[in-house]
Write an enzyme that holds these catalytic residues in place. Structure first.
Site, PDB file in Angstrom:
ATOM      1  N   THR A 268       0.805  -1.232   0.000  1.00 20.21           N
ATOM      2  CA  THR A 268       0.000   0.000   0.000  1.00 20.21           C
ATOM      3  C   THR A 268       0.834   1.276   0.000  1.00 20.21           C
ATOM      4  O   THR A 268       1.939   1.322   0.526  1.00 20.21           O
ATOM      5  CB  THR A 268      -0.915   0.037   1.235  1.00 20.21           C
TER       6      THR A 268
ATOM      7  N   GLY B 190       3.965  -2.659   7.954  1.00 18.59           N
ATOM      8  CA  GLY B 190       4.259  -3.252   9.261  1.00 18.59           C
ATOM      9  C   GLY B 190       5.702  -3.697   9.336  1.00 18.59           C
ATOM     10  O   GLY B 190       6.161  -4.438   8.478  1.00 18.59           O
TER      11      GLY B 190
ATOM     12  N   GLU C 232      -6.019  -6.126   4.253  1.00 16.62           N
ATOM     13  CA  GLU C 232      -6.048  -7.340   3.435  1.00 16.62           C
ATOM     14  C   GLU C 232      -7.393  -7.497   2.731  1.00 16.62           C
ATOM     15  O   GLU C 232      -7.970  -8.565   2.680  1.00 16.62           O
ATOM     16  CB  GLU C 232      -5.667  -8.559   4.279  1.00 16.62           C
TER      17      GLU C 232
END
Lengths: 704, 704
Positions: B158, B197, B453
């Site tokens: 993203t 992350g 997701e």
């Protein structure tokens, strides 16, 4: 996706600010004027603006994105400094001004709002509601509690084993005639005062709800002022307090627990507007006990206004983002079209624009409720002060109506606001999950509103019960109903199953309002029948009662909306307000409660089908061009909104990136725990760490 | 309330443990056996138990109430230590064992789960899904990434301006033939990798999604392994990273942003299972691009299992509290009756017991989905490894079916779990708002599952679209449908408006299942008609598509539930399981989607009325005695539940008070900010502080 485009073009950076700016330019009404509608009048609108500017500039009160990174301890310290700052405004302001200031503080600093609210709104309201005029005067003015001075009060009602059921509280206040004192005592762990805002570290005094026991008789729960800490802030003998610690939100509030072990207070610390105990232990009980539980009423009224302001904050963020953000191409887009603005997707419109319409409904609903509350409380206070029995009776009736209105609105609007916050967060996709968007803290701070000062389900059931009792009195005893439930008086006319709202009337909001009345009448009547069938077991119809309470709230909100539109001077606002009222009633009322409207034939199946498939999409589309001006109309400054995604200038990505970088300087790209992490990644081989004991070599030796 | 009771009785302390214990004693089935149903088999049940015990005892991995008081920095440090600890288990465990361990870790430490999941589940899945066998082997085994060693990967998909629309990503990977390299570049702020992350402080490598550009042509988005940090953990040249800071939840994860400024990587760092680029810049494109986006599929499957486990955790807390807590007297109680247990109120039953039934439905639904996923992925991998074209085509078909099943279930179950968490919190009243109840953190940690997701709305629309396309192929092209949508093949038979489910069939869950099929058929057909009427504008029917996807998920869950009940060996469990299936289908399916069932005449208005007023209350009442054994059956230990309100022993108040006192020692009843507060309370008078300048005396002098 695997197709090859012609040539490499370094694509343009997104420019959400331009998109938002263009829609602002195209406004067909003036957002400042629209704000008169929302705040109730031009004067109020301007006053609000003045307060916002003042607090925006205040170095201590102004909010900033820093708040999203504070620890609980930092939040508490900052909140204490802010209380101190607010106390200086209180010294020079009228009560009305203070009320409006606090209502604004609630939006950008809810924990400060609560910290002040517990002291002024609960502790002092309890003294006002239950104490004599002289008692109020002493604690509030002589002791200067009204200015957050000398006394910082807390509201010691709930216990660990008793929340909603006030009458079941177990703390005792036993009269000791010998010393002319009460002894306050916590008999067991279940009676530990719990959730008491300010008790952990701040409060000097508590308004304690305890069972009055005189000469061995239990007179039920009454209220007492009990000092917790002396002027050196040391705990009084027999008083144990502790911090109840971390919460889902509002960590700036030091909620605490209190246990009393034989704490002695003078007899005249009992609040005795109604119940009185003489030095000889003679007890005079109040004419009507309902009067003494009014401390929570004011809070419920405030929470409806909060629902308006908080909803306006989150819907502004989500709609600005939805206009500025592009994602995917429209299903009918050409190859060279840009990605679509989120809000140009019908589904996205349907997710957000009804919530905008609902927020508009909240605005005047909360204004009307507030006026009703002021009027009712003042009239009752006057009647009590003048010992005017007829006035008191009338006041009690008015209080009952206020109880019904505020109870249904508090529960309904706080629930709707909670889901609105979450809907708005989800509508901002992943970025809604960033703390700096504001949604996380807003949700966590708001969530408690559904529970405190009357749990929404308990409150809903109690309001629903009033409705069913009222319709019973109309239908079975031929009585009339006054106040908010007046429409029930005509119930008999509408008990048949005639369809009330035809397809062509969907946009006639007055007819929708009537349909809501009829739905309430028929559903209340059905609940009454079910109640009979289950031998007066009110618990059995609990779910129905909560539904009725919600419908009643919508009746109130829609009526307030329409009345205001009818009387508004700025006629140029009417077309868009009318659409908002239509969309609110189509979605949040008719669609949401379609089960009830269909079951009682208030509308037909065909109508609901048309409503969902045609009517609502069209209203959303009609309102789509107005969303930026409609959110600007809330006149929330960037300080009030305090969100990386919702600034007025609409420059979403630049604003967001700047906030993130300021809060987390990228120079620090090694974490404090980097050594641990690096040691793990660069650890020796498993064989080495196992000292080669699991090897073939070892096996050969060890198996010999 | 103002009535006087006879004599003072020091009331008894509440004893919730006894209430819960008594219901446990009265169980009519063995919770350990019921757990076989939930986990899928006796073997799996025992394995889960073994893992839980092992982690409960592990000094680093075990959860405790301390987690509710940790700051973001403390959470991150602790999480790093836990990753290190888990890496040692990974070295000695099979992949299946690891998968089951992680699924359990998800319940009590979701951020640890994500931290490991991003590396193994996203980074390595991306390498597995898009890399050649040799590439996977190199990164995973030679470099030991599979053991969280040398390499800690992140998943750089993203961007700040692109989330769901992967095909629109703007980071570029430009082939430089001269050096046989790709140059990775972030063209503008909108293309900044965002939410990554592990990027902020941990990751050494990133799986980067970037547009492949060769000789000036844009081949769309492909995947590349890009080193971010060297083995000294220093940033590589051209790589800028930063921490995106605080979030609504999961603060233990160091999500970061990344900007690439001309970062050079060798050509063979491109993952080339499908797309290949030769040294001369010749590009071979994959046969079907869908294959290369499968990295997210595994995560969706895991999230359905998560939905089961998290729901089981919160419903256990809320139901134990509801059995142990007394509040108010029942409306039909006598004067000497005790307060009622919360769960004996019909409204409370209706709020919670359907969620318990739903959780039971989640259990086997997630088991079946997981098996389907393993089978599909393995078969496709084998076909690709053997270059078996027919096998690959079959595998792609199976993948599409898995995409539909996992997409509808991921979106539906994560939404339902989010609302279940909030419902359970509200059902615990004020105590649900305490951080130590667990609900706040659980909600905040969970919320992102609805977005990441595959945003639930986007996913829902895409699944709904498959449904509408499939029914179109059946009705208009006479094709058959296979896989999860097979029932559509019979669509023609059910397009009329015959009522499918009669009043007397409400408890026949197989008939309800058929009614769900018919509802899907009719609503899909209607959506197809609307689509035609709006010139193939899929966006216009977005809301309908999401509804269809939800119904499909329930079809899957109910079918999995019924199939399992039919095949279960422990027949003594069937009666209560049957009731649970009835209640799940009555509430979460029929009542929730009554609009659809009514609009398409799948059930009659009368039936829905009976369902709501009689059928559901009765089912709740029937299941009421079993709730303690049914929640015990989840076999969640106190460590897993980690809640002040939900311990097995049921001693709510003592447990809660103990946790609060340990986390916040009451000896510290003066806060660090006490001086500020005391200074405010004991401040001099306003006149003094104004230096007496506002006085009459001053006026006299100054006005002269």
């Amino acid at each position: 996706m695997s197709s090859v485009t012609k040539n490499v073009e370094f694509s343009e950076a997104p420019n959400p600010a331009t998109l938002i700016g263009a829609e602002r330019e195209a406004a067909v009404f003036n957002p400042e004027t629209m704000n008169y509608f929302l705040e109730g009048s031009k004067e109020k609108s301007e006053e609000v603006k003045k307060f916002i500017q003042q607090m925006e500039r205040d170095p201590i009160l102004a909010a900033s994105p820093k708040v999203y990174d504070l620890t609980k301890e930092e939040q508490r310290e900052l909140t204490a400094q802010k209380i101190n700052r607010v106390s200086r405004y209180i010294e020079v302001e009228s009560f009305d001004e203070l009320e409006r200031r606090l209502s604004l503080i609630s939006v950008f600093d809810p924990q400060l709002h609560t910290r002040i609210g517990v002291h002024l709104g609960l502790f002092l309201s309890c003294v006002r509601g239950n104490g004599s005029f002289e008692q109020l005067n002493y604690w509030a003015l002589t002791k200067e509690a009204a200015y957050v001075k000398n006394i910082y009060g807390c509201f010691a009602m709930t216990e660990i084993a008793h929340g909603s059921n006030v009458a079941g509280l177990e703390t005792t206040a036993t009269f000791n005639e010998e010393n002319d004192e009460f002894v306050i005592n916590t008999p067991h762990i279940g009676a530990t005062k719990w959730w008491i805002g300010g008790a952990a570290h701040s409060a000097t005094h508590a308004a304690v709800y305890a069972r009055l026991i005189v000469h061995g008789k239990d007179y039920g729960v009454k209220t007492f002022v009990v000092p917790l800490r002396d002027s050196n802030h040391d705990l009084m003998p027999g008083v144990s307090v502790g911090d109840i610690g971390a919460k889902m939100g509002r960590d700036g509030i030091d909620n605490g627990w209190i246990q009393f072990s034989g704490v002695r207070i003078p007899r005249f610390f009992m609040l005795q507007k109604f119940t009185k105990v003489t030095a000889e232990g003679k007890v005079t009980l109040p004419p009507n006990n309902q009067l003494s539980y009014s401390a929570l009423l004011g809070g419920r009224v405030v929470m409806v206004k909060d629902a308006f302001r908080w909803s306006s904050r989150v819907i502004t963020i989500a709609l600005r983002y939805a206009v500025g953000r592009r994602q995917f191409k429209a299903s009918k887009a050409g190859e060279n079209d840009k990605e679509n603005q989120l809000l140009d997707y019908p589904l996205h419109q349907r997710r957000l624009i009804p919530l905008l319409a609902m927020t508009y409904a909240f605005s005047n609903g909360s204004n009307v409720l507030q006026e009703l509350s002021h009027k009712t409380m003042d009239e009752l206070d006057d009647a009590v002060a003048e010992d005017d029995k007829a006035g008191i009776d009338k006041g009690i009736e008015a209080m009952k109506s206020l109880f019904v209105a505020s109870g249904s609105l508090k529960s309904t609007c706080t629930w709707l606001t909670l889901s609105t916050i979450d809907q708005c967060r989800q509508a901002c996709g992943g970025h809604g999950y960033s703390a700096y968007s504001g949604f996380g803290k807003i949700y966590n701070d708001w969530a408690v509103q559904c529970t405190w000062e009357g749990d929404n389900n308990i409150l809903g059931m109690s309001i629903g019960k009033q409705l069913v009792k009222s319709i019973s009195s109309v239908l079975r005893d031929g009585q009339n109903v006054t106040g908010i439930l007046e429409f029930l008086t005509d119930s008999k006319k509408y008990l048949n199953r005639d369809v009330i709202l035809q397809n062509e009337d969907m946009n006639d909001t007055r007819k929708v309002l009537h349909a809501v009345e009829v739905a309430i009448i028929r559903a209340s009547n059905q609940a009454l029948t079910t109640l009979d069938a289950h031998g007066e077991d009110w618990d059995f119809i609990g779910a129905n009662l909560v539904q009725l309470s919600k419908l009643l709230a919508h009746f109130f909100l829609l009526k307030a909306f329409l009345d205001k539109v009818d009387s508004i001077e700025e006629k140029e606002l009417v077309p868009v307000l009318d659409k908002l009222a239509q969309l609110y009633s189509a979605t949040i009322i008719l669609e949401e409660f379609s089960g009830i409207f269909l079951t009682y034939s208030v509308v037909s199946t065909e109508s609901i089908s048309i409503l969902t498939d045609q009517h609502i999409p069209k209203l959303c589309k009609d309102l789509r061009p107005h969303v930026i001006p409609l959110t600007d109309s809330f006149q929330l400054s960037d300080m009030m909104i305090n969100s990386s995604l919702g600034s007025y200038n609409g420059d979403i990505y630049e604003n967001y990136f700047k906030i993130v970088k300021e809060a987390n300087p990228p120079f620090n790209h090694k974490a404090p725990y980097s050594t641990d992490l690096e040691a793990m990644l660069n650890r020796p081989s498993q064989e080495d760490r196992q000292r080669h004991e699991y090897s073939d070599e070892a096996e050969e030796i060890l198996s010999k």
